[in-house]
Each structure stands twice: as structure tokens, then as C-alpha cells.
Design an enzyme around this catalytic site. Structure first.
Site, PDB file in Angstrom:
ATOM      1  N   ASP A  50      16.621  40.970 -47.127  1.00  0.00           N
ATOM      2  CA  ASP A  50      15.713  40.346 -48.092  1.00  0.00           C
ATOM      3  C   ASP A  50      15.794  38.831 -48.092  1.00  0.00           C
ATOM      4  O   ASP A  50      14.919  38.159 -48.625  1.00  0.00           O
ATOM      5  CB  ASP A  50      16.127  40.799 -49.507  1.00  0.00           C
TER       6      ASP A  50
HETATM    7  C1  GLC Z   1      18.537  41.456 -52.166  1.00  0.00           C
HETATM    8  C2  GLC Z   1      19.548  40.419 -51.886  1.00  0.00           C
HETATM    9  C3  GLC Z   1      19.626  39.439 -52.978  1.00  0.00           C
HETATM   10  C4  GLC Z   1      18.263  38.927 -53.285  1.00  0.00           C
HETATM   11  C5  GLC Z   1      17.333  40.059 -53.628  1.00  0.00           C
HETATM   12  C6  GLC Z   1      15.945  39.615 -53.890  1.00  0.00           C
HETATM   13  O1  GLC Z   1      19.031  42.284 -53.139  1.00  0.00           O
HETATM   14  O2  GLC Z   1      20.803  40.999 -51.668  1.00  0.00           O
HETATM   15  O3  GLC Z   1      20.501  38.422 -52.640  1.00  0.00           O
HETATM   16  O4  GLC Z   1      18.291  37.985 -54.283  1.00  0.00           O
HETATM   17  O5  GLC Z   1      17.314  40.950 -52.580  1.00  0.00           O
HETATM   18  O6  GLC Z   1      15.063  40.683 -53.834  1.00  0.00           O
HETATM   19  C1  GLC Z   2      20.119  44.574 -51.227  1.00  0.00           C
HETATM   20  C2  GLC Z   2      18.760  45.205 -51.370  1.00  0.00           C
HETATM   21  C3  GLC Z   2      18.295  45.812 -50.087  1.00  0.00           C
HETATM   22  C4  GLC Z   2      18.418  44.842 -48.968  1.00  0.00           C
HETATM   23  C5  GLC Z   2      19.810  44.255 -48.889  1.00  0.00           C
HETATM   24  C6  GLC Z   2      19.915  43.155 -47.871  1.00  0.00           C
HETATM   25  O1  GLC Z   2      21.101  45.543 -51.132  1.00  0.00           O
HETATM   26  O2  GLC Z   2      18.751  46.172 -52.374  1.00  0.00           O
HETATM   27  O3  GLC Z   2      16.966  46.229 -50.196  1.00  0.00           O
HETATM   28  O4  GLC Z   2      18.086  45.503 -47.784  1.00  0.00           O
HETATM   29  O5  GLC Z   2      20.165  43.720 -50.135  1.00  0.00           O
HETATM   30  O6  GLC Z   2      19.219  42.009 -48.223  1.00  0.00           O
END
Ligand code: GLC
Ligand code: GLC
Length: 816
Positions: free
Chosen positions: A488
């Protein structure tokens, strides 16, 4: 250092001190009513949706850290203490917390009084039961006071913590005997209320927070208790609570038990009000509440439903049972990893101690992946979930990134454009059909964006998933990344320059150039799984077409996606490589190494082995494999959120536990059992339990991230419970390392284990048939099956063809 121990026979983790390095929590509830509960009595409850139907209030990120719970206080002369230590933190003479499957038990004693508190959510009611038993273990009679305290949340947890000008004037309750009804907003558009009850007459109550706690105190020193008892306050506005007082006289050796219930009750619109009353009287219809409470009046009733809950879990977990000489692996496989898979399936990324319940709801990619580790447990629920998820897909194959569990509608705030999302739907459907053999799901008519007028069979949804990638490729023939792919925080099209802008949704977010090698790997894997489904669905041409696309993608991944020693991560919006030796920081990323290899890219050509040795050389640490190296030292506008974290944390070089099993799986694909297991062990909670003081999060479940080698506090875990790590590690250990994998034709048996793992046995229920599998490894090989017998019949290859007429199958496997 440990703060407790595993009690495998009881299927519990036993915490022996309240002073754990972080709150160590558990989840109560399997279906609709859920509670989070910490080892010091903190936590909260909600019905179905942690944002929209929150029953009790919690203060996230507060001081002290774990603030608010469903607390009990025991007053014994001048001493006030809590059965789970918080909030008074009165030193206890003994303390033990046992987190089990869907329940938690606290045993504590102070000055000769012992309390045993059991909390759980019964299988078939929308309530939490808290049964507390007080025993006088001393030689003198005791006159105690028992108080219970919960603070109501005004339902919408997000509005509850923002909109005070309204909310401080809406609170309403009704009180009848030992039952307190929380009915805020019931007068208008709600047809549900909450109940706090106890099965004995009370000696006092309060429903105004400031009357019970005191305006200048906190829950650690409730004024009413200090002043000698509840005040009988009736709330109107401000902050409604439910506090109850019971005076308890105990002779030496005597015990008394009290059953407290916290329930959620919904009335049909035409039965909102008490019979014979008018809406303007404002008296709620309590019939359903009374029916529910009648079920929890006696210890026998409570024990009955508690036994049901325990047998439910015992039966459920039997679906995959391992007996090996390795206790740590046994307990993860048989108990905790599967349990966490259930929790991630239920919660997605909505409610944990690190997910506030008001943020992300159900994630499209997250829920599809969670399903991979859950589908063998309750396939029918996985089926429903697939339909819900697919209903938030758009007609062009892309999808809402998240949806709200209550409404099941896509979340417009975050929208779509995460270009890995569509392919995860194929992964989920493939896993479901392989597990169940239920191909009727492919013909299920499913809406796009919840609009039935444009509904299509699920198979057509999968086609659009596939075609979304086929029609969204960049200059190197690799998939366009969009806002982000699995990572993400790798935001190659966003260019956010100002604080507060969302890294994911700010700016153009789409572009014609930035490409993801990772999605390329996904396409190779799930494109093939789609082709298999198309074939089974009778469309050979479609299968051929998909396979031709997979071939093209594989070619692109192994050429433009290859950096010489490892796979490139991506191409940015300017066409520059990300995750290449050419870069200053972020030279190598874990995701394409794990995923491209597990998809089979470059295995024959020797690229896979090279990529995996690069991982070992550059990314591996004693606590797990880092997501990238070197971590970014400064903010890169062209990369986005990933470079916003200090080096070593989260996506910027942390050990992101989710993709460690991808590498472990990739190692099994290459036949490296020793290394696959070494990778498995590093992030495995049963192993990291030994270093709980460094790791800090619960030693019975996975956390999302462990601080990486470049971090200031290397080895420190964060964000426990709600992580795709649960599902992927379960797939890794159960399907790849131990090697029992459902396929369309039958159960495939192909272990890839460390040479010293020893013989082992597995009971695996597959499509209703129980397979008793005995694996021996006389030559201590890491992979390879020399002989496979099913009910004495020699099997050619690795797959035991499925025969529905059998109930049990005896399987003898000789590796070599
Ligand atoms: C994922 C990431 C996090 C970010 C989020 C936004 O969970 O781990 O760092 O802020 O996505 O959607
Ligand atoms: C968090 C989010 C997941 C994403 C990951 C890496 O765990 O929930 O959707 O793939 O972060 O950013």
C-alpha cells in the site's frame, strides 16, 4: 524472556503477570457479536461492525495505553482491587490470565479472597457473558462489595469521538431491577439497544459517569466506591454508563457466583415500543432482552453454553491436525495459527488494538487472502464472503479497496485503483473450489458495485479480474500498478507534497507508465488458476487464451522484471527501476522474489535460486526477512508513503511478516526444505515467545511487522492479530512445508521439510472425507515422495483422486 506459557492440552495461553510488554489480547465471538479483551481486563464490544454498532467505549492510544474495559471492582474494607488488575492496579497476591479459543479466564486473589472471572460470547446469542465467582479463602467472614462498570459508546464509534455538541445531549437509559438498558437514539432512527444485567438483585446502580467515577477521577479511583456506594443516578445526556453494586457476605470457605451479561437487542420496526405504550412514552420493548437474559440465570446454563463453545472449537480444529515431534509447530498448526485465521476472517483489518474499528473496514485484498487460511474451517462462510467481496467489484474488473461489514457497500472515500485487488478474487475462488469441489459458485449471479441490474455470473467476474491486468499494462508489458499493489505504501503515481494528503488517493493515482513486477508474478500464478477454472467450467478456449497471456507475462517478468541477481520490484512513473542494484536505497524488495518464485517464474532458468540467495544475503536477519534493503533515508516524492517511515519500520525496511511465508513457499517450490523451515521459524510466535521482552506482541499470534535491521529498535513487533500473515503462514506450513494441498482433482501430498524433521502424521478433512496421513522419511530428504498409498492402493504422482463414497482414507507416504 517469557511472560507466560502455552498450555496445549487446554488449548490456552497462560499469562502469569499483568505487566506484559503490551496488552496481550483475545477475541470473543464467532459470528455477529464480538469483544476484544486484554489480559488486564481492557477492551470493548460491538455488534457486526466495529464502527457503526459499537456497544462500549474504548480510548485508543490513550494514557495509560489500555484504557477502558468492562471492569469489576472488589472492595474489601479499605482495599479496592480488580480481578484483572486494571484499572486500580492494586497489587494482587496471585494473578493468572488464560486466553483460550473464544474465551478468557482470569484468576486472582487478594487478602484471602479469590476471584475467577470467565468471559465469552456464546455461539448463538448476541451477548457477552462474564461470570465471576468470589471465594473467601480466609478464616474470617468477609463483607465485600462487588461493582461492575461499563461505559456506553453512542453506537457510531467515529461520531462518538467527534461530535460532542450533539452527543453530550442524546444519552438515555432505562433501569428495571438489575437490568440497565442503554437506548440512546432509540427514540428516533434506531431499533436496537444494549443491555447490562446481572442475575441477582443489586444493592445500587449508577448510569451517570461523573456520579460513579467522579468528575475529577478516572476509572482507577471511582468516587462512588470511595464514598461508600452507588448513587442511583439516572442519566440524561452526557456519558451514560452502567454501574452496579452487589453487597457480598462470605463465610470462610464460601463461594458465590454472579452472571453478568452485556447484550445487543434488535426489535422489528413495528415492535419497537413496549406493548400498550405509545412512542411518545419512550418505553422500549424489552421482551427480546428478557428472553435472552432468561437463558443466562444459572451456573448450569452458563456452563452448558460454555461447553458448547469449547466443543465447537475442538471439532473445528480437527479439520487439520498434526502430530510431529516438534511441539512448537504442533501447537501453531493445531491451535493458534488456525484460530488467528478465524479472527482475521471475521475482522479483516477493522478492529484490533491497532486498528481502531473506525478506519478500514473489510479490505478487498485482505479478505481474499484471509480466506486462503480459513476456507477449510467453514467453507460455507467463505462462500458467502466471496459473494460479498465480488459484489463490490466494478464492471471493468477493478474493485473498491474496502467495504463496510454492516452495509457491505464499497467505501467511496478510498475508492479503487489498487491494481492487485482484482487478481486476489481469483485466488479466493480458486482456493474455495479446490477445497470444496463446489463449482456451482461460478454460476452464482453477482452484482457489480452492488447493482443487481448489471449482475453477472461469478465466472464473468473472474474473467474481468484477469482482463483488468491484460488491458492495463505499461511499456515493459508489465501490469500497471495504479495507486499501489500489495504494498500500500509504494505509491508510484501519487506525488504527495503536503502533510495530511492521503498517500494513496492524492494526485493522479493512475498513470500510463508505473508498472509492478509483483502483480506480474501474481498474474502468472492466478492466471493459471483462472485457466484451470475456465477448463472445469467447460471453456477450453478461454483457458488457452488465459494461458497464452500468462506465458507473455512470465516472459516480461523474467526479462524486464529481472535485475541480474534478483527480480526488480517496479518501474516508477518516469520509467526508472525500483528495487534494482541501480538504485541508491531500496535496491532489493522481498515481494517479487517471494511471489514470482512461488508462481514458478524463472525456476527452470535458475533465476529463482539466484533471487532466493539474494534474499538470504541481503534481506535476511535473525528475526525474519526485511521487506527491502537498504531502507530509504529520505522522502521520495516519486515513491510515496514507503519512504515516509524512518528506516527499518513498516514498509520501509521492516520485517513485514506477511511476505515472509511467500519466501518460505518459494523455497519449497525450489525443493529447499531446510531453508523453507528456517524462514518459517523466524517469525513463528511459538518460537519468538522466548524473546517476548524484545518482540513485545502476543506470543500466540502473528503481528504485522517486526522492526527491521536498520531500525532503532530491531526485533520489536507491532500491530498484532489482524494481518494476512496468519493465512499465508497457515498455507505455508500446512500446504507447502507439510505439503497437504487441495487441488481440483483431489488431495495432493508433497511435503518439503527440513531433513531432520522426522516422521509425522496429519488428519485432514477434505470435502467431508477424513484423510489419515502418515509420512515417513527414512532417507531424511527435504522433498520428494517415493511411494504413496491410499487405502493400500499405489498412487501414481502426488494427488489422491477424490472419492466421495469414502468416509476415511488411510494414506501412507514414504519420502525419498
Ligand atoms: C497499509 C500500510 C499502512 C498504510 C495503510 C494505508 O496498511 O501498512 O502503513 O498507512 O495501508 O491504507
Ligand atoms: C497492511 C494492509 C495490506 C497491505 C499491507 C502492505 O497489512 O492491510 O492490505 O497489503 O499492509 O502494505
Amino acid at each position: 524472556m517469557k511472560f507466560g506459557y502455552f498450555d496445549d492440552a487446554a488449548q490456552e495461553y497462560v499469562i502469569t503477570t499483568p505487566r506484559t510488554p503490551l496488552p496481550w489480547i483475545n477475541y470473543l465471538g464467532n459470528k455477529d457479536f464480538f469483544s476484544l479483551i486484554s489480559n488486564t481486563g481492557g477492551g470493548y464490544s460491538f455488534y457486526k461492525d466495529a464502527k457503526l454498532l459499537r456497544l462500549t467505549r474504548y480510548r485508543y492510544n490513550s494514557v495509560p495505553y489500555d484504557s477502558n474495559g468492562k471492569y469489576f471492582y472488589i472492595q474489601d474494607s479499605d482495599t479496592v482491587w480488580n480481578p484483572a488488575w486494571q484499572p486500580t492496579k492494586t497489587e494482587l497476591d496471585s494473578y493468572e490470565c488464560r486466553h483460550g479459543l473464544g474465551y478468557s479466564r482470569f484468576t486472582a486473589s487478594k487478602n484471602g479472597v479469590r476471584s475467577e472471572l470467565l468471559s465469552f460470547v456464546p455461539l448463538n446469542d448476541t451477548c457477552e457473558i462474564q461470570r465471576i465467582v468470589l471465594t473467601n479463602e480466609g478464616s474470617e467472614a468477609k463483607s465485600l462489595r462487588l461493582y461492575s462498570y461499563v461505559e456506553w459508546c453512542l453506537w457510531n464509534a467515529s461520531d462518538d469521538c467527534e461530535n460532542f455538541q450533539r452527543n453530550l445531549s442524546t444519552g438515555e437509559v432505562e433501569i428495571e431491577g438489575s437490568v440497565i438498558y442503554h437506548k440512546t437514539e432509540y427514540r428516533e432512527r434506531r431499533n436496537h439497544y444494549a443491555v447490562r444485567a446481572v442475575n441477582v438483585p443489586v444493592d445500587g446502580f449508577d448510569t451517570i459517569r461523573s456520579e460513579f467515577i467522579g468528575f475529577y477521577n478516572g476509572p482507577d479511583a471511582p468516587q462512588a466506591i470511595l464514598d461508600g456506594g452507588c448513587t442511583g443516578s439516572v442519566c440524561s445526556g452526557w456519558s451514560p454508563i452502567a454501574a452496579q453494586q452487589i453487597n457480598v457476605d462470605l463465610e470462610p470457605g464460601q463461594s458465590r457466583s454472579f452472571i453478568f451479561v452485556l447484550a445487543y437487542i434488535e426489535n422489528p420496526e413495528n415492535e419497537k415500543w413496549a406493548e400498550g405504550t405509545q412512542p411518545r412514552d419512550g418505553i422500549i420493548n424489552k421482551v427480546r432482552a428478557k428472553e435472552l437474559l432468561a437463558r443466562y440465570q444459572t451456573d448450569e446454563q452458563v456452563e452448558g453454553v460454555f461447553t458448547e463453545l469449547k466443543s465447537y472449537w475442538k471439532e473445528l480444529l480437527k479439520k487439520y491436525t498434526l502430530r510431529s515431534s516438534n511441539d512448537k509447530v504442533n501447537r501453531m498448526v493445531n491451535i493458534w495459527n488456525q484460530y488467528q485465521c478465524m479472527i482475521t476472517f471475521n475482522m479483516s483489518r477493522s478492529a484490533s488494538y491497532y486498528e481502531s474499528g473506525i478506519g478500514r473496514g473489510m479490505g478487498f485484498r485482505d479478505s481474499c487472502q484471509d480466506l486462503l487460511g480459513f476456507v477449510h474451517l467453514i467453507p460455507e462462510r467463505a462462500r458467502e464472503r466471496i459473494i460479498d467481496i465480488a459484489s463490490t467489484q466494478f464492471q471493468n474488473g477493478s474493485a473498491y479497496h474496502q467495504y463496510q461489514p454492516l452495509t457491505k457497500k464499497g467505501n467511496a472515500g478510498i475508492g479503487s485503483g489498487f491494481n492487485d485487488d482484482p487478481l486476489w478474487l481469483i485466488a479466493a475462488v480458486s482456493a474455495y473450489t479446490r477445497e470444496t469441489g463446489d463449482y456451482s459458485i461460478l454460476d452464482e449471479i453477482v452484482p457489480f458495485d452492488n447493482d443487481m441490474s448489471v449482475a453477472q455470473p461469478l465466472m464473468e467476474h473472474l474473467k474481468r479480474s484477469l482482463d483488468f491486468t491484460v488491458t492495463h499494462k505499461g511499456p515493459h508489458g508489465l501490469p500497471l500498478i495504479g495507486r499501489a499493489d500489495w504494498n500500500d505504501c509504494l505509491n508510484l503515481n501519487c506525488f504527495s507534497e503536503h502533510p495530511g494528503e492521503s498517500f494513496q488517493t492524492f494526485g493522479p493515482s493512475e498513470g500510463p507508465v508505473a508498472e509492478s513486477v509483483f502483480i506480474g508474478g501474481m498474474f502468472v500464478k492466478y492466471g493459471e488458476e483462472y485457466a484451470q477454472l475456465a477448463e472445469i467450467h467447460g471453456d477450453r478456449d478461454e483457458a488457452d487464451r488465459a494461458r497464452a497471456e500468462v506465458e507473455k507475462m512470465n516472459e516480461a517478468v523474467c526479462t524486464a522484471g529481472w535485475d541480474g541477481e534478483w527480480f526488480v520490484r517496479a518501474y516508477d512513473a518516469y520509467g526508472n527501476k525500483v528495487g534494482s542494484h541501480e538504485c541508491e536505497d531500496g535496491q532489493i524488495y522481498i515481494e517479487p522474489q517471494g511471489f514470482c518464485v512461488l508462481a514458478g517464474c524463472g525456476v527452470k532458468e535458475g533465476l529463482a535460486d539466484k533471487a532466493l540467495s539474494s534474499v538470504e544475503k541481503l534481506l535476511d536477519t535473525k528475526y525474519g526477512i526485511c521487506i527491502l534493503y537498504p531502507a530509504y533515508k529520505s522522502y521520495h516524492l516519486e515513491l510515496g508513503e514507503i519512504s515516509s517511515y524512518p528506516p527499518g519500520y513498516k514498509e520501509n525496511g521492516g520485517i513485514f511478516c506477511h511476505n515472509n511465508p511467500w519466501v518460505s513457499i518459494a523455497e519449497t517450490v525450489c525443493g529447499h526444505g531446510d531453508r523453507a523451515f528456517e524462514v518459517y521459524k523466524k517469525t513463528c510466535p511459538a518460537y519468538t515467545e522466548e524473546i517476548s521482552e524484545i518482540h513485545r506482541t502476543e506470543p500466540y499470534v502473528y503481528c504485522q511487522m517486526v522492526a527491521g535491521k536498520e531500525a532503532k529498535y530491531f526485533g520489536e513487533g507491532k500491530n498484532s492479530w489482524l494481518t494476512g500473515t496468519a493465512a499465508w503462514t497457515f498455507c505455508d506450513i500446512s500446504q507447502y512445508i507439510l505439503g497437504i494441498m487441495p487441488t481440483h482433482k483431489g488431495l495432493s501430498i508433497d511435503p518439503c521439510i527440513p531433513s531432520d524433521f522426522g516422521d509425522f502424521e496429519i488428519d485432514r478433512t477434505f470435502r467431508g472425507v477424513v484423510y489419515h496421513i502418515h509420512v515417513t522419511n527414512p532417507e531424511h530428504v527435504q522433498k520428494g515422495v517415493r511411494q504413496l498409498l491410499a487405502d493400500g492402493v499405489m498412487i501414481d504422482g502426488n494427488v489422491i483422486p477424490f472419492s466421495p463414497d469414502k468416509k476415511e482414507v488411510d494414506v501412507q507416504v514414504v519420502m525419498g
